[in-house]
Design a protein around this motif. Structure first.
Motif: not given
Length: 527
Positions: A157-164
Motif C-alpha cells: 500500500d505504501a509503495a503504491l502511494e510512494e510511486a505516485k
C-alpha cells in the motif's frame, strides 16, 4: 559378653550334686587296722585318739580329693562357659558384620536408585524443555509469518502511494532540469564573450606576476585592503564555468528533493558506504558496485544523487583521521570505478571540489588597495563562519590540505583497465597552471605540498625528467619567494616541509596506502 541366668542356675545345681555325692559315699568306710582290744586299759585314751586321728587323716584326704575334683570340675565348667562365650561373641560379630554389609548394600542400592531417579528427572525435564521450545518456536514462526504478510500488505500500500509521489517528484525534477539546461545554454552563450575578456585579463595578470608585482602578499591582510581580484588561467575559467553550471543545476534540484521523504535515507546510505571504504581490493570493488547501484536508483533524481555523492566524498576531508592518506587513495579508486559506470560523477565531484577549495581549479583571490573588511575576503577564499565567528587560519589550512590530498589521490589513481577521466594528464596540467599563475603564499604552499605528497610519485613515473625539471623550478623560484615571508612562523613550517620533500627526494618513495592490499590480513602481516 553376657551369661544368662539359666546357665548360672545349671551351674549351681551341678556344683551341689557334685558336692553331695562324695559326701554320701564317704560315710561308708572301714578301719581294718584299728585295734579295739582292752589289753592295755591304761592307754585307753591313746588308743581312742589314734583311730580318730587315722580316721580324720583319711577323711581329709578324701575331702582333698573331692575338693580337687570339684575345682577341676569348676575349671572345666568355666572353660566350657568361656568357649561358648567366645563362640557366641564370634557369632555375634559375624552377625553384626553381615548386618552392616547388608545395610551398606541397601544404602548403595538406595543411592543408585536415587541417582537413576535424578537422571530420569533430568531427562524428563529436558524432554519437556525441548517440547516447550519447539512449541514456542512454532508459535513464533507462525506469528512472524503473519507479521510478514501484514507488513508486505502495508508495504504494498505504501509503495503504491510512494510511486505516485515519486512520479510527481520526477516530473517536477524533469521540468526543472529542462529549465536549467535552457538557462545553461543561454549562460554559455553569454559567457563566451566573458571568457575572452577573462583570457586577456589572465594574460595581463600573468605578465604582471612575472615582473614581480608588489601586491602579492595575501596572508597578511590589512583592514584597508579589500577589493578582490581572481587570478585564473583561461582554461581554468572555462572549466569553472562548466562546473558552475552543474553546481547551479544540482542546487536547484537539491531544494526540490529536500522535501522528499527518502532523501535523508539516500544521504545516510551513501555516507555509510563511503565511511566503510578500506584499502583492500575486495572492499573497493564491493563499495564501487554498491555506490553505482545507489546512484542509478530511479527513485532519486540523477543530478541530485550525484550531488549527494560529491558532497559526502568531500565530507571525508572534514573528518579525517590518522590514516586519511591511505583512505584517500582507496576513495580515489572508488571514484574512478564509479565514474566508469556513471560518467557524470567526476564532473559533479570536481564542481564540488572547486566550490570547496579554489586551489583545485587552480585560482587565487588577491587584494587590491581598496577599502573593505578582511572578513569578507576570508569568506570569499573559503573560510567558514560559525555563530558569527570566522574559523582560524590553521583550521582553514587543515581543510585545504585534506582537499588537496584527496584531489592528488584522485589524479594519480590507476585502476587497472578502468580509465581515469581525470588522471595524470589533468594533474600535470593543473601543476603547470598552478606554478605559472598563482602567487607564492602560505596558502598556495600548503596546497602544493599536499598535492605533491600524494601525486608526486605517479607523476615522476609518467613524466620522469620533465617532472624533475618542474621540481627544480619549485626549488629555484617558488621556495626563495616563500622564504622571504618567513617572519610568520607558520610559513617557516610549510617551507621546511617543502624543502624536506625536495632535498630528501621523497617523490622517489611510493606513498603509504597507494597500492591496495589483497586483504586486511595481508596488511596486518606486512605491518
Amino acid at each position: 559378653m553376657c551369661i544368662s541366668d539359666d546357665d548360672m542356675e545349671d551351674y549351681e545345681k551341678d556344683s551341689e550334686e557334685s558336692y553331695e555325692q562324695p559326701l554320701k559315699k564317704g560315710t561308708r568306710f572301714s578301719c581294718p587296722d584299728a585295734d579295739f582290744s582292752d589289753s592295755e586299759p591304761s592307754d585307753d585314751e591313746l588308743y581312742l585318739e589314734r583311730p580318730q586321728i587315722c580316721l580324720m587323716d583319711r577323711t581329709n584326704l578324701a575331702e582333698s580329693f573331692l575338693t580337687e575334683l570339684e575345682r577341676e570340675h569348676h575349671l572345666r565348667v568355666k572353660e566350657e562357659i568361656r568357649r561358648k562365650a567366645f563362640a557366641l561373641e564370634a557369632e555375634l560379630k559375624g552377625e553384626n558384620e553381615r548386618s552392616l554389609s547388608a545395610i551398606a548394600q541397601l544404602e548403595k542400592q538406595t543411592e543408585m536408585r536415587r541417582e537413576m531417579d535424578r537422571r530420569m528427572d533430568k531427562q524428563y525435564q529436558r524432554k519437556i524443555a525441548e517440547a516447550l521450545d519447539s512449541h514456542l518456536s512454532l508459535i513464533q514462526r507462525d506469528h512472524e509469518q503473519r507479521s510478514q504478510i501484514e507488513e508486505r500488505r502495508i508495504k504494498d500500500d505504501a509503495a503504491l502511494e510512494e510511486a505516485k509521489k515519486r512520479e510527481k517528484a520526477l516530473h517536477e525534477a524533469r521540468v526543472y532540469q529542462a529549465k536549467v539546461e535552457a538557462e545553461a545554454q543561454q549562460e554559455a552563450a553569454r559567457k563566451a564573450e566573458e571568457r575572452q575578456k577573462a583570457a586577456l585579463e589572465a594574460a595581463r595578470i600573468s605578465k604582471a606576476e612575472d615582473q614581480g608585482k608588489e601586491d602579492e602578499k595575501v596572508s597578511k591582510i590589512s583592514p584597508g585592503e579589500t577589493a578582490k581580484k581572481k587570478i585564473e588561467p583561461p582554461v581554468a575559467i572555462s572549466v569553472k564555468t562548466r562546473r558552475h553550471l552543474l553546481t547551479k543545476s544540482s542546487n536547484e534540484n537539491w531544494h526540490v528533493m529536500a522535501s522528499f521523504r527518502d532523501f535523508e535515507k539516500y544521504q545516510r546510505l551513501i555516507a555509510r558506504q563511503l565511511r566503510q571504504i578500506t584499502g583492500t581490493v575486495e572492499n573497493v570493488r564491493t563499495k564501487s558496485i554498491e555506490l553505482s547501484k545507489i546512484l542509478k536508483d530511479s527513485r532519486c533524481p540523477y543530478p541530485v544523487s550525484l550531488m549527494v555523492f560529491s558532497k559526502k566524498v568531500l565530507n571525508l576531508c572534514e573528518n579525517q583521521g590518522a590514516s586519511f592518506d591511505g583512505i584517500a587513495f582507496a576513495v580515489g579508486h572508488v571514484i574512478v570505478r564509479v565514474s566508469a559506470q556513471v560518467p557524470e560523477t567526476v564532473d559533479y565531484l570536481l564542481a564540488e571540489f572547486h566550490k570547496a577549495c579554489m586551489y583545485t581549479v587552480p585560482q587565487f583571490v588577491q587584494y587590491s588597495k581598496v577599502m573593505n573588511r578582511a572578513k569578507e575576503y576570508q569568506k570569499l577564499i573559503g573560510y567558514r563562519e560559525e555563530d558569527g565567528k570566522i574559523e582560524s587560519t590553521d583550521s582553514y589550512l587543515d581543510r585545504i590540505e585534506s582537499y588537496m590530498k584527496l584531489y592528488g589521490a584522485l589524479v594519480q589513481t590507476e585502476a587497472g583497465d578502468v580509465p581515469n577521466p581525470h588522471g595524470l594528464k589533468e594533474g600535470w596540467a593543473w601543476l603547470a597552471r598552478f606554478l605559472n599563475v598563482l602567487p607564492v603564499t602560505r596558502f598556495t604552499a600548503v596546497a602544493l605540498e599536499a598535492f605533491l605528497k600524494m601525486a608526486g610519485f605517479a607523476l615522476l613515473k609518467r613524466y620522469r625528467i620533465q617532472f624533475v625539471k618542474l621540481l627544480n623550478t619549485i626549488s629555484a623560484r617558488f621556495l626563495p619567494v616563500l622564504k622571504k615571508s618567513q617572519a610568520d612562523p607558520e610559513v617557516h613550517r610549510i617551507t621546511s616541509k617543502l624543502e624536506t620533500y625536495l632535498e630528501k627526494k621523497l617523490y622517489l618513495r611510493e606513498p603509504d596506502g597507494r597500492r591496495l592490499e589483497a586483504s586486511l590480513s595481508s596488511r596486518v602481516h606486512m605491518a
